[in-house]
Design an enzyme around this catalytic site. Structure first.
Site, PDB file in Angstrom:
ATOM      1  CG  ASP A  49      -3.948  -7.798 -18.889  1.00 33.79           C
ATOM      2  OD1 ASP A  49      -2.835  -7.260 -18.988  1.00 33.79           O
ATOM      3  OD2 ASP A  49      -4.661  -7.697 -17.884  1.00 33.79           O
ATOM      4  CB  THR A  82       0.534  -9.114 -14.601  1.00 31.12           C
ATOM      5  OG1 THR A  82       0.084  -8.892 -15.928  1.00 31.12           O
ATOM      6  CG2 THR A  82      -0.022  -8.062 -13.705  1.00 31.12           C
ATOM      7  CB  THR A  83       2.788 -11.949 -18.511  1.00 27.27           C
ATOM      8  OG1 THR A  83       1.538 -11.349 -18.822  1.00 27.27           O
ATOM      9  CG2 THR A  83       2.813 -13.351 -19.030  1.00 27.27           C
ATOM     10  CG  ASP A 364      -1.817  -3.261 -19.234  1.00 28.57           C
ATOM     11  OD1 ASP A 364      -2.586  -3.202 -18.263  1.00 28.57           O
ATOM     12  OD2 ASP A 364      -1.402  -4.330 -19.724  1.00 28.57           O
TER      13      ASP A 364
END
Ligand code: ADP
Ligand code: MG
Length: 498
Positions: A49, A82-83, A364
């Site tokens: 994550d 987010t990545t 998520d």
């Protein structure tokens, strides 16, 4: 300060960001790898994550910290993506370096980037996003968990997420409890609240019983600090002590009146041992020192208001109570008899390390399902939306006058980093993937993304890879914002107290 030194500050920031991006880039997409992060004490976490990796990174550079903050914003608003946000911001900065090398002023790059971000997100909303159907909810959950530890039980997990959010109405209201042992497939949704405490005094409670919820009043009132009481003799002391005791027993009697057949009292504050012993004689078990969130969950499960003091109790509620022991920890499961939106997702996994990662994956998936269930549209995943926005921007760049046009083109190229990285992490050639995607988009197929099972590209809608459109919108806007903020910095100065 010379022009050259200003440039240096900017380039140092850009380099710091590139290092961060490099750390998380290989985790993007279903074939992304995991990272093992170890602290000075040898404690390790294993995660895929992006937000978690960035949170745990020990970063001192202010430019790099900005990018980490941006990932946190993405996580708090959209739970996922987010990545992608960080990788996109990194590419936007890299491309801005090329623009500056070609003589564009950073302000002009910012202007072009902002314009491009608005054009792209408008296009996303108007032409790529569509309304979600019921089956799409499961696909959205599946897309969020592919590549995570949860992959081994995709069906179970995605259905659980949808069920949990449907019941609670919002991801924030879903309570999650991780119980070590068993396998991920044993995870389930419990219709009620789970308390991870034991009874103060060991007690056999019937499956069905009367229950009360009380905030305080079962232990001596705490005196203000440093209060001094002067007592003349032993008699006075005894009277002082016993008045406290009596008032508590008075409170306890109130409870027995409401629970004539025994039952359980859940207390937010403490409950003194002799009150618990008194109640035990009346077949009443006590669970004390519960967090406020647990009390609220119990209240909504049972449809019972929390009384401030025992004297405020109006009535008891019926509920089913049973105790389970997992790895030396006792849990009390409470089910109500009323229709309630309270539920607890019970996650099972072999070890605490995998359970932590399972919990992050669930977070998520619950989040994105909740976004779509609360009205968000969906778009095809796999980076296809980024590729389509890129092609659109390229077709529109010429409508913008002056050098900002170059920034828009650079922005378009940066967007393609998402499908390219997903393909690259899947062992494919990123350039071939981008070229095939551009070609497909030209032919009107806007939902193509890297085919990770075979080679080449495939329709993401047909593969069931879909995401909430606000996730992508926010990723583009956050990445643009942090990029332009970094580009505007021309100097890094130590401040007082630093
Ligand atoms: P992030 O932190 O950005 O969510 P992830 O590692 O979770 O990063 O990867 C998300 C990306 O992977 C999304 O763009 C999503 O659409 C894509 N993705 C998920 N499943 C598939 C799939 N089966 N094929 C291609 N891409 C996928
Ligand atoms: Mg994700």
């Amino acid at each position: 300060m010379t022009e050259n030194e200003n440039e240096n500050a900017l380039r140092t920031n850009i380099n710091a960001v590139k290092t961060i991006v490099h750390t998380v880039k290989s985790t993007l997409g279903p074939n992304g790898r995991d990272k093992m992060m170890v602290d000075g004490g040898g404690n390790a976490i294993v995660t895929n994550d992006g937000a978690t990796i960035l949170r745990e990174l020990d970063v001192a550079h202010p430019g790099a910290k900005m990018i980490i903050e941006c990932a946190h914003t993405q996580e708090s608003l959209c739970y996922d993506g987010t990545t992608s946000t960080v990788v996109l911001a990194g590419q936007l900065l890299t491309n801005s370096e090329n623009l500056m090398n070609r003589g564009l002023h950073p302000n002009l790059v910012c202007k072009g980037y902002n314009e491009a971000a608005h054009m792209a997100t408008d296009y996303l909303k108007d032409s790529l996003s569509r309304d979600a159907s019921d089956e799409t909810l499961t696909s959205v959950a599946k897309t969020a968990i592919t590549g995570k530890t949860l992959d081994s039980a995709t069906e179970t997990v995605s259905q659980l997420c949808v069920e949990a959010v449907k019941k609670a109405g919002d991801a924030e209201k879903v309570r999650v409890l991780s119980l070590p042992g068993g396998s991920l497939r044993d995870s389930y949704l419990f219709n009620g609240a789970i308390v991870n405490k034991d009874y103060v005094i060991e007690h056999e409670v019937d499956m069905e019983c009367d229950i009360l919820l009380v905030n305080m009043g079962l232990e001596p009132e705490k005196t203000e600090q440093n209060v001094q009481v002067q007592l003349q003799d032993m008699k006075g002391y005894n009277a002082f002590k016993s008045s406290d005791r009596e008032s508590m027993l008075e409170q306890a009697k109130n409870l027995t009146n409401h629970l004539p057949k025994g039952g359980v009292v859940f207390v937010r504050d403490g409950a003194s041992d002799h009150v618990c012993a008194y109640l035990k004689k009346h077949d009443i078990a006590v669970v004390r020192r519960l967090p406020e969130s647990t009390m609220k969950a119990l209240s909504s499960t049972l449809g019972l208001p929390i009384a401030q003091m025992p004297s405020d109790v109006e009535c008891a509620a019926r509920g089913k109570v049973h105790k389970q022991r997992h790895y030396d920890v006792d849990y009390i499961f409470v089910e109500g008899m009323v229709d309630s939106d309270q539920s607890t997702l019970v996650l099972r996994g072999a070890t605490t390390t995998t359970l932590d990662e399972i919990e992050r994956g669930f977070d998520d998936a619950l989040g994105v399902v909740s976004l779509v269930m609360n009205g968000d549209g969906v778009v095809a995943g796999g980076g296809s939306a980024y590729a389509s926005m890129a092609s659109y921007l390229r077709s529109q760049a010429a409508t913008v006058e002056g050098r900002a046009q170059m920034a828009i083109e650079a922005f378009a190229e940066a967007l393609e980093i998402i499908p390219a990285t997903i393909a690259e992490n899947g062992g494919q050639d990123p350039l071939d993937c981008i070229l095939s995607l551009r070609h497909a988009i030209q032919d009107g197929s806007l939902d193509m993304g890297p085919d990770l099972e075979n080679e080449g590209i495939v329709s993401m809608n047909e593969s069931g890879v879909v995401e909430p459109s606000s996730l992508i919108r926010q990723a583009v806007l956050s990445a643009t914002e942090v990029t332009t903020a970094i580009l505007k910095i021309d100097d890094v100065i130590a401040k007082r107290g630093a």
